[in-house]
Design a protein around this motif. Structure first.
Motif, short mmCIF file in Angstrom:
data_model
loop_
_atom_site.label_atom_id
_atom_site.label_comp_id
_atom_site.label_asym_id
_atom_site.label_seq_id
_atom_site.Cartn_x
_atom_site.Cartn_y
_atom_site.Cartn_z
N UNK A 52 71.21 19.75 34.10
CA UNK A 52 72.34 20.55 33.67
C UNK A 52 71.94 21.79 32.92
N UNK A 53 70.76 21.79 32.30
CA UNK A 53 70.35 22.89 31.44
C UNK A 53 69.32 23.83 32.07
N UNK A 54 68.73 23.42 33.20
CA UNK A 54 67.61 24.21 33.72
C UNK A 54 68.05 25.58 34.21
N UNK A 55 69.30 25.72 34.60
CA UNK A 55 69.78 27.01 35.06
C UNK A 55 70.16 27.95 33.94
N UNK A 56 69.87 27.56 32.68
CA UNK A 56 70.20 28.36 31.50
C UNK A 56 71.67 28.79 31.54
N UNK A 57 72.59 27.81 31.59
CA UNK A 57 74.01 28.13 31.75
C UNK A 57 74.60 28.78 30.50
N UNK A 99 69.44 25.01 43.78
CA UNK A 99 70.88 24.99 44.04
C UNK A 99 71.65 25.78 42.99
N UNK A 100 71.14 25.77 41.75
CA UNK A 100 71.81 26.49 40.66
C UNK A 100 71.48 27.98 40.66
N UNK A 101 70.65 28.42 41.63
CA UNK A 101 70.34 29.84 41.73
C UNK A 101 69.15 30.28 40.92
N UNK A 102 68.34 29.34 40.43
CA UNK A 102 67.14 29.70 39.68
C UNK A 102 66.10 30.24 40.66
N UNK A 103 65.55 31.41 40.37
CA UNK A 103 64.56 32.00 41.26
C UNK A 103 63.26 31.22 41.28
N UNK A 104 62.53 31.37 42.37
CA UNK A 104 61.29 30.61 42.51
C UNK A 104 60.19 31.13 41.58
N UNK A 105 60.27 32.40 41.19
CA UNK A 105 59.28 32.95 40.27
C UNK A 105 59.48 32.30 38.89
N UNK A 106 58.44 31.68 38.41
CA UNK A 106 58.50 31.03 37.12
C UNK A 106 59.22 29.69 37.12
N UNK A 107 59.55 29.18 38.33
CA UNK A 107 60.29 27.92 38.42
C UNK A 107 59.49 26.75 37.86
N UNK A 129 63.28 16.41 41.68
CA UNK A 129 64.72 16.48 41.47
C UNK A 129 65.08 17.77 40.75
N UNK A 130 64.33 18.11 39.71
CA UNK A 130 64.61 19.32 38.95
C UNK A 130 64.42 20.58 39.81
N UNK A 131 63.37 20.61 40.59
CA UNK A 131 63.15 21.77 41.46
C UNK A 131 64.33 21.97 42.42
#
Length: 326
Positions: free
Chosen positions: A155-160, A110-118, A103-105
Motif C-alpha cells: 500500500x505504501x510503495x507507490x508513495x501515495x 501496477x501502481x505506476x512506480x517506474x522501473x528506475x530505482x524500483x 509481490x512488491x515488484x
C-alpha cells in the motif's frame, strides 16, 4: 487554502439481494485535509468497508460523489489510483507462490512506480515493515502478521498522497503494531492523508486527529478526537481498593463524580469512581470519601477510547445524538 485530500458529498451505495434493496451508505458527506489522519469507526455492517472500497475505486457509488485531490473516483480512475494507497489486509490479494520481493515488484508496477530505482524502493519498503529477512520466502509460508505487513508495504510503495488503511494492525503483535503506528504517524509530516478504519481503538487514539462514525450507513458523528473522548461523560476512573467498611457512596456522588458498584472479593472491596472533570471540588470529594477508610491502593485510569466507543455505540443504537450529529 490547500485543496482537500478527500471530498465526499451525499455518497450512497445500495445493493439488491433477491429483489430486496439493501442500503449500505446513505447521504454521507465529509472532507479530509492534506496531512490529516482521520479514524473511521462503526459497528460491523455500518458501511466502513463499502466507503473505503468506493474511495479506492473498487466499488461504484449509487449516488453522490467522491474525489481524491479533485479527481472523481468514478471518472478519473487512473489519476485516483496513482495517488491512493490501499491496505485492506486479510489473506487475499497476495500471490502466495511468489516471494515478498516479487509481490512488491508486481504491485509497484501496477501502481505506476517506474522501473528506475524500483529495487531500492522495494528494499526500503521491506525494511520499513521488517520483512527483509523473509523477503525471498514464498508468501504461502508467512504467518498472518507477516502477510499483513506485506499488505502495508504494498500500500505504501507507490508513495501515495492518500492512504486508506482498513484494520492495519490485525494479526500484528504489540511491537509490530507500535512500529506500524510510528510509520503511519511519520506519513502525516510528509503531507500524506490517511483514512484509518480500526476496531483496535489504540490505533485511533495514537494516530487520528478526528473521528468519523458511521451507523447504519449514515454519518452519525464527525468529531475531533478530544471531543469524541468526552462522549463517555467522564475523563478518568479512580479505582480504590481497601478493607473494612467501604466509603459512603452518597458522600462522593456529585455532578463531577459518578460512583460505580462496590465489588467485594477476598476480604477486600473495590470501588470505581468516574471523574467527569478534575477540579478542586472533585479532589475535595475524593479526600472526604477516603479520609476514614482503610485503603490498600488507589489507581487512576484515563478514559480509553474503547470505553468511549462502547458508550457511543449504545447511544447510537438508542437513536441518540453524538456530538450534535445524527
Amino acid at each position: 487554502m490547500s485543496e482537500p485530500a478527500i471530498v465526499v458529498e451525499q455518497l450512497g451505495r445500495s445493493f439488491t439481494d433477491r429483489g430486496r434493496e439493501i442500503v449500505a451508505l446513505r447521504d454521507v458527506s465529509f472532507q479530509i485535509g492534506a496531512g490529516e489522519i482521520v479514524g473511521l469507526l462503526g459497528s460491523n455492517g455500518a458501511g466502513k468497508t463499502t466507503l473505503t472500497k468506493i474511495l479506492a475505486t473498487l466499488l461504484l457509488p449509487t449516488t453522490g460523489l467522491a474525489r481524491i485531490f479533485g479527481h472523481d473516483v468514478t471518472r478519473d480512475l487512473r489519476a485516483v489510483r496513482r495517488m491512493t494507497g490501499v491496505v485492506l489486509g486479510g489473506d487475499r490479494g497476495l500471490y502466495a507462490k511468489l516471494n515478498a520481493r516479487d509481490n512488491l515488484r508486481f504491485f509497484a508496477v501496477l501502481a505506476g512506480v517506474g522501473r528506475r530505482g524500483l529495487s531500492a524502493k522495494v528494499d526500503a519498503a521491506l525494511e520499513e515493515v521488517g520483512l527483509v529477512g523473509a523477503a525471498d520466502r514464498a508468501v504461502e509460508t508467512y504467518s498472518k502478521g507477516m502477510r499483513q505487513r506485506l499488505h502495508i508495504a504494498i500500500g505504501m510503495i507507490g508513495e501515495p498522497r492518500v492512504l486508506l488503511l482498513d484494520e492495519p494492525t490485525v494479526g500484528l503483535d504489540p511491537v509490530e503494531a507500535e512500529r506500524l503506528r510510528g510509520t503511519v504517524a511519520a506519513l502525516r509530516d510528509t503531507g500524506v492523508s490517511v483514512l484509518l478504519t480500526s476496531h483496535h481503538l489504540l490505533d485511533i487514539e495514537r494516530l487520528a486527529a478526528r473521528v468519523i462514525i458511521l451507523a447504519d450507513g449514515t454519518l452519525a458523528a464527525d468529531l475531533p478526537v478530544e471531543e469524541f473522548a468526552r462522549q463517555a461523560g467522564y475523563t478518568a476512573t479512580v479505582i480504590v481498593r481497601g478493607t473494612g467498611t467501604p466509603p459512603d457512596a452518597g458522600a462522593v456522588s456529585s455532578p463531577d463524580i459518578a460512583v460505580g458498584a462496590v465489588d467485594t472479593a477476598d476480604g477486600a472491596w473495590t470501588l470505581r469512581l468516574h471523574v467527569r472533570d478534575w477540579s478542586v471540588g472533585s479532589f475535595g470529594l475524593l479526600e472526604k470519601a477516603l479520609a476514614h477508610v482503610s485503603v490498600l491502593d488507589v489507581r487512576i485510569e484515563p478514559v480509553r477510547l474503547e470505553d468511549v466507543y462502547s458508550h457511543v455505540a449504545a447511544r447510537l443504537a438508542a437513536g441518540s445524538r453524538v456530538g450534535g450529529v445524527r
